[in-house]
Design a protein around this motif. Sequence first.
Motif, short mmCIF file in Angstrom:
data_model
loop_
_atom_site.label_atom_id
_atom_site.label_comp_id
_atom_site.label_asym_id
_atom_site.label_seq_id
_atom_site.Cartn_x
_atom_site.Cartn_y
_atom_site.Cartn_z
N PHE A 153 1.00 -1.58 -0.08
CA PHE A 153 -0.15 0.07 0.20
C PHE A 153 0.30 0.97 0.19
CE2 PHE A 153 -3.32 3.07 0.79
CZ PHE A 153 -4.30 2.56 0.75
N VAL A 154 1.97 0.94 1.38
CA VAL A 154 2.90 2.33 0.73
C VAL A 154 3.34 2.46 -0.21
CG1 VAL A 154 4.73 3.10 1.76
CG2 VAL A 154 2.82 2.71 3.37
N THR A 155 3.56 1.22 -0.81
CA THR A 155 4.68 1.84 -1.96
C THR A 155 3.53 1.93 -3.62
OG1 THR A 155 6.18 -0.15 -1.27
CG2 THR A 155 6.15 0.49 -3.92
N ALA A 156 2.58 1.97 -3.70
CA ALA A 156 1.46 2.65 -4.34
C ALA A 156 1.13 3.56 -4.15
CB ALA A 156 0.38 1.74 -4.32
N THR A 157 1.15 3.88 -3.19
CA THR A 157 0.74 5.37 -2.59
C THR A 157 2.26 6.20 -3.11
OG1 THR A 157 -0.64 4.27 -0.66
CG2 THR A 157 0.34 6.78 -0.42
N GLU A 158 2.72 5.97 -2.71
CA GLU A 158 3.88 7.29 -2.82
C GLU A 158 4.33 7.05 -4.74
OE1 GLU A 158 7.29 5.03 -0.35
OE2 GLU A 158 6.92 6.33 1.22
N ALA A 159 3.65 6.19 -5.87
CA ALA A 159 3.61 5.95 -6.66
C ALA A 159 2.65 7.01 -7.38
CB ALA A 159 3.62 4.64 -7.17
N VAL A 160 1.92 7.77 -6.20
CA VAL A 160 0.36 8.20 -7.11
C VAL A 160 1.65 9.50 -8.00
CG1 VAL A 160 -1.69 9.30 -6.27
CG2 VAL A 160 -0.91 7.50 -5.80
N VAL A 161 1.17 10.47 -8.90
CA VAL A 161 1.32 11.55 -8.99
C VAL A 161 0.34 12.95 -8.82
CG1 VAL A 161 1.93 12.70 -11.07
CG2 VAL A 161 3.11 10.39 -10.65
N VAL A 162 0.73 13.53 -8.24
CA VAL A 162 -0.16 14.52 -6.70
C VAL A 162 0.28 15.78 -7.75
CG1 VAL A 162 -0.75 15.96 -5.54
CG2 VAL A 162 -0.48 13.39 -5.05
N GLY A 163 -1.07 16.59 -8.87
CA GLY A 163 -0.50 17.98 -9.92
C GLY A 163 -1.38 18.68 -9.79
N ASN A 164 -1.50 19.77 -10.26
CA ASN A 164 -2.40 20.41 -10.91
C ASN A 164 -3.39 19.21 -12.47
OD1 ASN A 164 -4.13 21.75 -13.34
ND2 ASN A 164 -3.46 23.63 -13.08
N GLY A 165 -4.61 18.96 -12.46
CA GLY A 165 -5.71 18.12 -12.62
C GLY A 165 -4.94 18.18 -14.22
N LEU A 166 -5.10 18.89 -14.82
CA LEU A 166 -4.82 19.65 -16.14
C LEU A 166 -3.23 19.45 -17.16
CD1 LEU A 166 -5.75 23.39 -16.46
CD2 LEU A 166 -7.78 20.76 -17.08
N GLU A 167 -2.36 18.69 -15.98
CA GLU A 167 -1.42 18.27 -16.08
C GLU A 167 -1.26 17.19 -16.92
OE1 GLU A 167 1.86 19.49 -13.33
OE2 GLU A 167 1.23 21.96 -13.67
N PRO A 168 -0.81 16.24 -17.69
CA PRO A 168 -0.66 14.65 -18.41
C PRO A 168 -0.02 13.95 -17.39
CG PRO A 168 0.18 16.11 -20.42
CD PRO A 168 0.17 16.85 -18.75
N GLY A 169 -0.23 13.32 -16.22
CA GLY A 169 0.19 12.22 -15.88
C GLY A 169 -0.29 11.58 -14.64
N VAL A 170 -1.10 13.24 -14.42
CA VAL A 170 -1.01 13.20 -12.60
C VAL A 170 -2.46 11.81 -12.50
CG1 VAL A 170 -2.68 15.16 -11.41
CG2 VAL A 170 -0.90 15.84 -12.51
#
Length: 486
Positions: free
Chosen positions: A314-331
């Motif tokens: 769970f921690v590994t997958a959580t730390e891989a979540v890309v956080v940012g402006n929703g208009l940016e690719p890959g977020v």
Amino acid sequence: MSTALSETAAATGYPSPALYIDGEWTAGSGDRTEPVINPATGEVLGHVPLATAADLDRALAAAARGWRVWRDTPVLRRTAILHRAADLMRERAAEIGRAMTLEQGKPLTESTGEAGRAAALLDWDTEEGRRAYGRIIPTGPGESLRVVREGIGPVAAFTPWNFPAGGPNRKIAAALAAGCSIVLKASEEVPATAVLLARCYQDAGLPAGVLNLVFGVPAEVSEHLIASPTIRFVAFTGSVPVGKLLAARAGSFMKPAIMELGGHAPVIVCDDVDPVAAAQACVRAKFTNAGQVCTSPSRFFVHESQHDAFVQAFVTATEAVVVGNGLEPGVQMGPLANARRREAVDRLVSESGAQVLTGGHALDRPGFFYAPTVLIDVPPDAALLTEEPFGPVAPILPYTDLDEVMDRANSLPYGLAAYGFTHRADRAEWLIDRFEAGILSINHAGGSVPIAPSGGFKESGYGREGGSEGLDGYLITKRVSHKLVL
């Protein structure tokens, strides 16, 4: 006004919020407005007009007229208009999604997907409206006895900010498919999405007055609309405390209601599953819409034999979540929708006394971002375990006995959603039988679908949206006994 709205959207990327009353777009009769904030930047996107009592009275009068027109419109014609509106939602999903991301923050892929799901629900409810059958009851000669189902009348609906397209369109689709008119008060924090939805109905040829969209001070609007003799039914999605107030007010006027309220969904991971696969499925669901989902998994009970492996994955997958402006690719996860939500989440985490494995803090950047958070060693009296977090926070707790953990899962006054993971068929049926929730998922953490009902019980509310049950609240049943000869 529809053209002007399109021109504004083209020039600024954000449509100008407006009221839609009796088939016309208007800034209302007053001068009160509220700013609409981009949660990814903190910048003001525009200003939404707040309806006055006179605006609400105009909307109510329009809904009364619109209901009579819509009720008497042939079903095939109503069906064609509503299916056309659904087609327009799909055609305009990119425009609707961009406005949604700007004002609510969720990633663009989630926003455009939500627009598509809103269209799918409208198609489903439209066809259910064609199947709102009555029945003929056999009697003696010279007499007929039948049951007739028809729209209850003008509806007052209230929706929150977390699903700017899905929330409003659940109410609109059911009301219109049942033959009702509606006055919708959508959230002032995400007005443009509702405006773009209303434009789809307008451009599909919906008669004036059938759909009316207003914004305003929530308590003022709800009190005014619910008390009006015009309104026959109340539909609300939101928090438990507000839902109780609106349900009581509707009850004081003997008006039926649908209440889709909050939850605090438990997850039970049994000892026979792959903990890594279960953790990865839970992470995807947990951080959808930054955890701002009434059905979001929010208490993770994991068998002690699987606990450590589940936590690590769970921690590994959580730390891989890309956080940012929703208009940016890959977020993959955007900001929380507003400052007060970020403050509430931070309070629950900081006061929990739990061990923070990852996250646990606001991000140092513009907007209302909060890091995806995983907690263990959560004290049993932590408010996080009883108060709906409505944010990107995952408390993970070990258990040893399945009966005991089910008691813990069901111990709260909520009964909206619950999740279980097991590879044993008997255990899956045991979980289904004993979870006290209206929405259950086994071996996955899926969301709502148009073809099946969604709703809770206990303090999570009553009534259902979606499925063949989705129109029930919007229809009345008449028993008609007809003597053929006097």
